[in-house]
Design a protein around this motif. Structure first.
Motif, short mmCIF file in Angstrom:
data_model
loop_
_atom_site.label_atom_id
_atom_site.label_comp_id
_atom_site.label_asym_id
_atom_site.label_seq_id
_atom_site.Cartn_x
_atom_site.Cartn_y
_atom_site.Cartn_z
N THR A 98 0.83 -1.21 0.00
CA THR A 98 0.00 0.00 0.00
C THR A 98 0.86 1.26 0.00
OG1 THR A 98 -0.11 -0.03 2.41
CG2 THR A 98 -1.87 -1.17 1.22
N GLY A 99 0.22 2.39 -0.28
CA GLY A 99 0.90 3.69 -0.20
C GLY A 99 1.76 4.04 -1.39
N GLY A 100 1.61 3.31 -2.49
CA GLY A 100 2.43 3.58 -3.67
C GLY A 100 1.82 4.64 -4.57
N LEU A 111 13.91 1.76 -5.03
CA LEU A 111 13.50 2.21 -6.36
C LEU A 111 12.93 3.62 -6.16
CD1 LEU A 111 11.55 -0.96 -7.62
CD2 LEU A 111 13.98 -0.40 -7.96
N ILE A 112 13.44 4.59 -6.89
CA ILE A 112 12.95 5.97 -6.79
C ILE A 112 12.15 6.28 -8.05
CG2 ILE A 112 13.55 8.39 -6.44
CD1 ILE A 112 14.37 6.66 -4.09
N LEU A 113 10.91 6.73 -7.88
CA LEU A 113 10.01 6.97 -9.00
C LEU A 113 9.56 8.43 -9.03
CD1 LEU A 113 7.18 4.62 -10.17
CD2 LEU A 113 6.62 7.01 -9.73
N PHE A 114 9.52 9.00 -10.25
CA PHE A 114 9.12 10.40 -10.40
C PHE A 114 8.13 10.58 -11.55
CE2 PHE A 114 9.50 14.31 -12.86
CZ PHE A 114 9.23 15.27 -11.90
N TYR A 141 2.18 14.60 -13.28
CA TYR A 141 2.64 14.52 -11.89
C TYR A 141 4.10 14.98 -11.74
CZ TYR A 141 -1.42 11.41 -11.49
OH TYR A 141 -2.69 10.87 -11.51
N ASN A 142 4.41 15.46 -10.53
CA ASN A 142 5.82 15.72 -10.19
C ASN A 142 6.11 15.19 -8.79
OD1 ASN A 142 4.40 17.61 -8.72
ND2 ASN A 142 5.85 19.29 -9.07
N ASP A 143 5.35 14.16 -8.39
CA ASP A 143 5.56 13.56 -7.07
C ASP A 143 6.71 12.55 -7.12
OD1 ASP A 143 4.13 11.89 -8.71
OD2 ASP A 143 2.47 11.54 -7.34
N VAL A 144 7.25 12.23 -5.95
CA VAL A 144 8.39 11.32 -5.84
C VAL A 144 8.07 10.23 -4.82
CG1 VAL A 144 10.88 11.13 -5.46
CG2 VAL A 144 9.92 13.30 -6.24
N TYR A 145 8.29 8.97 -5.22
CA TYR A 145 8.05 7.84 -4.32
C TYR A 145 9.30 6.98 -4.23
CZ TYR A 145 3.00 8.70 -4.26
OH TYR A 145 1.76 9.25 -4.08
N ALA A 146 9.45 6.31 -3.08
CA ALA A 146 10.56 5.36 -2.90
C ALA A 146 9.99 4.01 -2.50
CB ALA A 146 11.52 5.87 -1.82
N PHE A 147 10.51 2.95 -3.13
CA PHE A 147 10.11 1.59 -2.74
C PHE A 147 11.34 0.90 -2.16
CE2 PHE A 147 9.64 -2.97 -3.52
CZ PHE A 147 8.42 -3.20 -2.91
N LEU A 204 8.01 10.68 -0.87
CA LEU A 204 9.02 11.62 -0.42
C LEU A 204 8.50 13.05 -0.57
CD1 LEU A 204 12.21 10.08 -2.11
CD2 LEU A 204 11.18 9.53 0.11
N SER A 205 8.94 13.92 0.32
CA SER A 205 8.56 15.34 0.24
C SER A 205 9.84 16.17 0.25
CB SER A 205 7.67 15.72 1.43
OG SER A 205 6.50 14.94 1.44
N PRO A 206 10.55 16.19 -0.88
CA PRO A 206 11.84 16.90 -0.91
C PRO A 206 11.68 18.39 -0.66
CG PRO A 206 11.56 15.47 -2.84
CD PRO A 206 10.23 15.58 -2.18
#
Length: 521
Positions: free
Chosen positions: A171-173, A189-192, A205-211, A221-223
């Motif tokens: 969850t949370g992806g 894994l860093i996704l943008f 989108y311009n959000d960033v996620y890490a797995f 992530l909230s850079p």
């Protein structure tokens, strides 16, 4: 105080607008996605018939773009997965898995039980753990007529050692999307970015996620700092210093009803952990020196030797009122993160036979791919011109310039003359967008992609390689004549939907412009 409060208020307003747009897109696309889920389920039923691993030697894969091509971390192999194809009337999607053996120059189709559903414009990343793991996230599927879209938000891993697919549920992806970018960074894994599109609306989108590859958990992530604006189809690579470089991309905005304006981004950013902490990140705008790529979208990237990023091809559309004309590229650029510098990739041309003999003993024995690419021959400077005639009579001229050799080239032998007469083309990929790139043992491989000829979209299935250490000449491993490709004119008549489903492998949207289809993905 007043100014700061105003700025914060403005920031919250932008966030609210983005949230409203996502809600609107989500609501309108829900019905479409429900319809497509039934079609996806139909194809998964067909895939369920595969109960054992079957490896079949085969000819090179059919034409496609927006697939993924990655180098095996331990073997001299390239792995090709997914992709799309459009024949003028119908769009097809694939979830086939092909393996190219570099040394033997052979292809194998690998059927594995329970594969991911058919898709294009996904992202795939290779990590070396456990004999090699291929991680796949997202992408899109569409109805065969290309009018309804489904964006995946699933995560899969292919275990190369055991040849098994596994869906990893966490969850949370990220939300469903395509055209995003993903890299392996340490054990994450860093996704943008990316985009989501329904028939009437879209959002970037311009959000960033890490797995996390150890805990199998997603985190958003909230850079800090000012990062890139929403976009898809950008360049994303890991720098030797441990940061993540992001360049370019594409987005569009609605100017007025039924009128959109596309933007080709050419800005560059660095995303890195703040003060060495992996739970806190920061964006920084960077301005590299050197020879930068001209504005474009639909370009392809891979990691080159010495931690450089190699950048190939793409398209630049000239937008007019109701007309779009695309200029396609086949040039190479390199970005050196250590020096924060761009430079153009110039071919030196093949070395003379005399020099080869003199230096032969000192050269290190390379792999089959390096030897094959080193044997490529081309005269220069040469401008190769090929005309492709579309069904509507439009003639599109494709130009390819091979750089002049660093030293004088040798005259052709009789054998070389006869090979030219036999119809062997001058080595090198023609201009294209959305090609697949991979690097193994310092050799760059370019497979497939597309270009446009009038109203016709030509999807490619050729394979080329270039030794990045020598930078002498391209070698063509798989040839293709674009004029032999099937192209069907659009029809206004309604066809039986059942027949359409049975005849389709799946579908992916066909945009009116090369820029939009290739840029976003």
């Amino acid at each position: 105080m007043g100014k700061k409060g105003k700025k914060e208020k403005k920031g919250r307003g932008a966030e609210k607008t983005a949230a409203k747009m996502e809600k609107k897109v989500s609501k309108r696309s829900r019905k479409e996605e429900e319809d497509l889920e039934a079609l996806i389920a139909h194809f998964q039923t067909l895939d369920a018939k595969k109960t054992q691993i079957v490896e079949t030697p085969c000819s090179p894969p059919s034409p496609r773009l927006n697939a993924s091509l990655l180098a095996h971390p331990e073997k001299d192999e390239l792995i090709l997965f997914g992709g799309e194809y459009f024949n003028g009337q119908k769009t097809f999607l694939y979830n086939e898995l092909y393996v190219y053996n570099i040394r033997k120059d052979t292809w194998t189709k690998v059927d594995i039980p329970s594969p991911p559903p058919r898709r294009c414009a996904h992202q795939a990343v290779m990590v070396p753990q456990g004999g090699g793991q291929l991680w796949v996230f997202g992408g899109e599927f569409a109805s065969p007529n290309g009018e309804q879209f489904y964006h995946y938000k699933d995560l899969w891993v292919l275990h190369l050692a055991t040849k098994t697919w596994e869906q990893v549920k966490s969850t949370g992806g990220p939300s469903g999307r395509s055209g995003h970018r993903m890299v392996a960074w340490k054990r994450q894994l860093i996704l943008f970015g990316g985009f989501h599109e329904s028939t009437r609306d879209y959002i970037y989108y311009n959000d960033v996620y890490a797995f996390n590859l150890d805990t199998f958990t997603w985190s958003k992530l909230s850079p800090a700092g000012t990062g890139p604006t929403p976009r898809s189809g950008c360049q994303m690579s890991v720098s030797p210093q441990g940061g993540i470089i992001l360049y370019g991309g594409y987005s569009k905005q609605r100017v007025k009803k039924d009128v959109d304006k596309g933007t080709r981004h050419s800005d560059m950013f660095l995303l890195k952990p703040e003060d060495g902490r992996e739970d806190k990140w920061v964006w920084t705008r960077i301005n590299p020196s050197g020879v930068k790529p001209t504005p474009r979208s639909g370009f392809s990237v891979a990691t080159a030797p010495n931690h450089q990023t190699v950048f190939f091809g793409g398209v630049c559309d000239e937008e007019e009122e109701e007309n779009l004309e695309g200029e396609f590229f086949n040039d190479l650029y390199f970005y050196d993160a250590t020096r924060n510098r761009w430079f153009a990739g110039q071919l030196k041309g093949p070395k003379s036979e005399k020099k080869k003999r003199r230096r032969g003993r000192k050269e290190e024995p390379g792999g089959g791919s390096e030897q094959a690419c080193g044997e490529a021959s081309a005269q220069g400077p040469v401008e190769v011109v090929k005309e492709v005639v579309a069904e509507d009579g439009t003639v599109v001229t494709i130009k390819q310039v091979l750089a002049a050799p660093g030293s004088a080239g040798q005259p052709q032998s009789e054998d070389e003359d006869s090979s030219e007469e036999a119809g062997n083309p001058v080595p090198g990929p023609c201009p294209r967008s959305n090609a697949m790139l991979a690097v193994k043992h310092g050799v760059l491989y370019v497979y497939g992609g597309m270009f446009e000829a009038g109203n016709r979209q030509v999807t490619l299935s050729d394979l080329h390689c270039l030794d990045l250490h020598r930078m002498e000449a391209w070698k063509t491993l798989v040839e293709m004549d674009p004029e032999t490709q099937e192209w069907l004119e659009e029809t206004d008549s309604e066809e039986d939907s059942e027949e359409e489903v049975e005849g389709a492998e799946g579908g992916c949207e066909d945009e009116d412009s090369a820029e939009e289809s290739s840029a976003e993905d």
